[in-house]
Scaffold this motif. Sequence first.
Motif, PDB file in Angstrom:
ATOM      1  N   ILE A  16       1.066  -6.320  27.128  1.00 49.84           N
ATOM      2  CA  ILE A  16      -0.294  -5.855  28.078  1.00 49.84           C
ATOM      3  C   ILE A  16      -0.852  -7.242  28.457  1.00 49.84           C
TER       4      ILE A  16
ATOM      5  N   MET B 270      -6.114   0.093  32.188  1.00 52.81           N
ATOM      6  CA  MET B 270      -4.896   0.485  31.862  1.00 52.81           C
ATOM      7  C   MET B 270      -4.657   2.006  32.525  1.00 52.81           C
TER       8      MET B 270
ATOM      9  N   ASN C 122       0.273   3.410  29.195  1.00 51.43           N
ATOM     10  CA  ASN C 122       0.722   2.601  27.937  1.00 51.43           C
ATOM     11  C   ASN C 122       1.691   3.312  27.063  1.00 51.43           C
TER      12      ASN C 122
ATOM     13  N   LEU D 194      -1.286  -8.253  32.201  1.00 51.66           N
ATOM     14  CA  LEU D 194      -2.936  -8.210  32.483  1.00 51.66           C
ATOM     15  C   LEU D 194      -3.181  -9.515  33.181  1.00 51.66           C
TER      16      LEU D 194
ATOM     17  N   ASN E 110       3.164  -4.782  21.527  1.00 52.92           N
ATOM     18  CA  ASN E 110       2.809  -4.199  22.713  1.00 52.92           C
ATOM     19  C   ASN E 110       1.369  -5.015  23.214  1.00 52.92           C
ATOM     20  N   GLU E 111       0.681  -5.508  22.481  1.00 57.91           N
ATOM     21  CA  GLU E 111      -0.618  -6.351  22.941  1.00 57.91           C
ATOM     22  C   GLU E 111       0.140  -7.468  23.667  1.00 57.91           C
TER      23      GLU E 111
END
Lengths: 471, 454
Positions: free
Chosen positions: A135, A50, A53, A139, A131-132
């Motif tokens: 991400i 990361m 963020n 990813l 948000n996870e």
Amino acid sequence: MASESILDLPVDDLFQKRLQKLQKKWNIDYFNTRFNVKSSTLIHINKGKMKENKSTNTYGFSVQTFVDGGYGFASSNEISLSELDRIFENSAKLARWSSTKAEEKFRINPLDPIKVSYVQPQKKNLFDVSNEDKIQFLLNQDKAAIGYDSRISNSNSYYIDNVSHEIIHTSDDRVIDKTESASRVMILINSKEGTNLQEARKSKGITGGFEIVEHANSLGLDAAKESIENLSAKSVKAGQYNIIADPFLAGTFIHEAFGHACEADGVLSRESVLSDKIGVQMGKDIINVIDEPGSNGDYGFLKYDSEGIEAKKVQLIENGILKEFMHSRETASKMGLEPTGNGRAESFTSIPIVRMRNTYIEPSDWTLEELMEDLKNGILCVSWNYGYTEPSIGQFMFKMARAWEIRNGEKVQLLRDAALAGMMLDILNNISAIGNTKYSDDGTCGKSYQGAPVSSGSPYVRINDVVIGGQ
Amino acid sequence: MIEKIQEIVEKAGDYCSTFPGVKSWDIIGGAVQSSSISIEKGFLKTTETSAHQAISIRILGEQGKTGSVTITKMSLPFIQTSIENTVSLMKGSLPNHDFKGLAKPAEKYPNIQTPYDAVVKNLSIEDTSDIVDSFMNIKFKDERIVSVSGNFSFSDITYSLLNSNGVNLHDKESSISISSEITMEDVIKGNKENSNGYEGQIYNYFSEVNPEEIFESAYEKARMGLKKSKISTDSYPVILSPQAVVLLFNRTIAAAINAQNIYEKRSFMRNQLDKKIASDQLEIRDDPWLKGGIATSAWDMEGTPTKPLKIIEKGVLNSYLHNVYTGNLFEAASTGHGSRGLHSTSVGISPSNLQIMPGNENLDAMVKGVKKGILLEASYDQPNIVTGEFSGLIASGFLIEDGVVKNALRESTVGLNFFEIYKNIAGIGKEIYRRGSNYVPYIKIKDIKISAKE
């Protein structure tokens, strides 16, 4: 992203009443105020790690005023009635001072009052996605790219989204309350073989919500494949060629080289090579070029512009003839025409200027196979990395993402570092065939230090006698 | 408002420290007061003024997890809620073990003053009437001028930089920029020809602003571009103007020795440290202490103290440019090149006052020594930092024949490899010209491939 309540604006009827009073007090011909709050997300992953963020919350308003052709603009981060008084005064005083040095004493043509509330549809509301999850999606793209080949040396993957709530008030009682949203994914992949370093970029942007995942779920892999392929590319030999421009490069040409010259602010300032060419044949009658609001989902989609004008279709070229220009309220008033909804501002701190939305060449009737066969020998130019243009003289340059050498109608060698350069009017005149299927690309267009989300597109297009820069 | 921002930044820092799991944080916050005018067709087009604040907060947790936020609403409860959300962002983040920490405060920062002109803070657009008038008068200079456009802007920035290691710095900056673009039209040998000339400059002090110099330069470029010639595709000796030197040397080298690009294997300068990459004549320095320099500062935007750096000496690459993050990656110290704005929570890497040291050549002599070649003024293309190659359109370039600068080049492109041109330097001018924060001479290259439409 924070909760949806972050989009609340403390702007009620008192503000509209105060604006009417301020207009009278400062004796202003026209004003446009924009109260705005915007919430954004930025995620940057570098090879699985990361890097950033981030959320951004901007908030404030601006007042644009006209007096006798003079133009004032002022903005602030604080929204209150007392701050509105102060900023309006700043703007009005600047407009009055400017009028003494302005070219002409024109007025913004008044339009009918409207009151519209518009919320852009999102299939997957950005505020409902954690948000996870954002991400994880990015990813997955990053991992797919890195895992594709051991020669992949680096990745930079970006996810960006934003939701903007804006309330526009104009002096002719046009009140537009609009909420717009967009998301974009960009992947930059590097590959390495010995001392040979190459890269490839892929991006996808949409208006709407997190449904971007439906459009961008192979982006990482696509960029990785292209970056590996580029390791076998050879430098193009500079010279003059007959070419086929793929839809993304042709779309970029029509946006950058031609579209910018059709923006009426440049036309009025005589900074466009097309200033005196309405009604003039630009090329063969197979050429039709449009700038339009587009459909929800298109990255350049626009329902209402930053001046509260409903976005309309503009026919730039019809059957090879230059037909119309794109307008803001100001340019339309000066030229005695209707505004077309092209007055766009990057943020509330920016002045609305004439910008494109979805700009494209309409399809004709050639298949890609027919174009290749007919070309025989030449170059198939594929997409672009960047480009620029000088609208005043019509000169342009686009750096291609890649290209193929074509021999006997077949692709024989992948090429890199090729640049398409020339004079826009010559290129339009040298378009000799247009494909039958349109594809569009998205991007952020820069003008006067402002970025605007746009789409541009085209079918495959054959162009004769083009200068290709290279080694 | 300035005192309020400083207070808010400090309170935000205190609030960040209250969360368990927050290992470190840094904050940049400040206020920008700016004004600008734009000129179109030789008349005043727009006037603009704004006063804005922003605060950007970066929070780091265990395993280098990160979350950050930028806010423009200066209300403490709103900022506190935003910090709470950012701590949640950080907790849901991916690890990044390369984040080893933030800048540490220096025991003593160098005694260097950031250039600051208090006049700018109190300047109003109406005060700049003379400059606007001089913009408006350019069009009367030559009847072939069809359009004059340009911008003039000035801003005053006050900022505070704090982190959990104890960095607590405050500074002010002033900036003024002016640019002009002139379009000319003429009928030459029966054909209508257009030409553009652009010039721009930035300053720290209002008294330094010289509009006439900018206008004259833009006018000369436009005038000289009206008469055009074609050139056949071949390799030619090329004299690079200061603007072209900034593009092909300063910007390219600054990006190529950016340690992040090196680490990501995205630079043609990778593995070139301590190697000879250029002619003996080439010396490049970065001097953040340059007196009166446009980017002079005692610390970078992370709080690391600055110091002068010899980047290339006798053609040998001596150093990459680092911020704290890349310094950790390379087990080296930050070189004091961390950069960011008020709206930025990620720290980039930028040079300060980037200088190419003067040679001993006179420009006239450089031109006289060329039988057939090119004076390259400008290309708007971007170098490919990954491959070390450049190809692009010559936006402004002139033919040199028998030692005399002649007509502008029509539809020509330039293609080169950076290592080749750095090694093929045939001469460096002795006069230094400032372009923003770049200080550069004319440079002559033995030969570069030029392509043109037949």
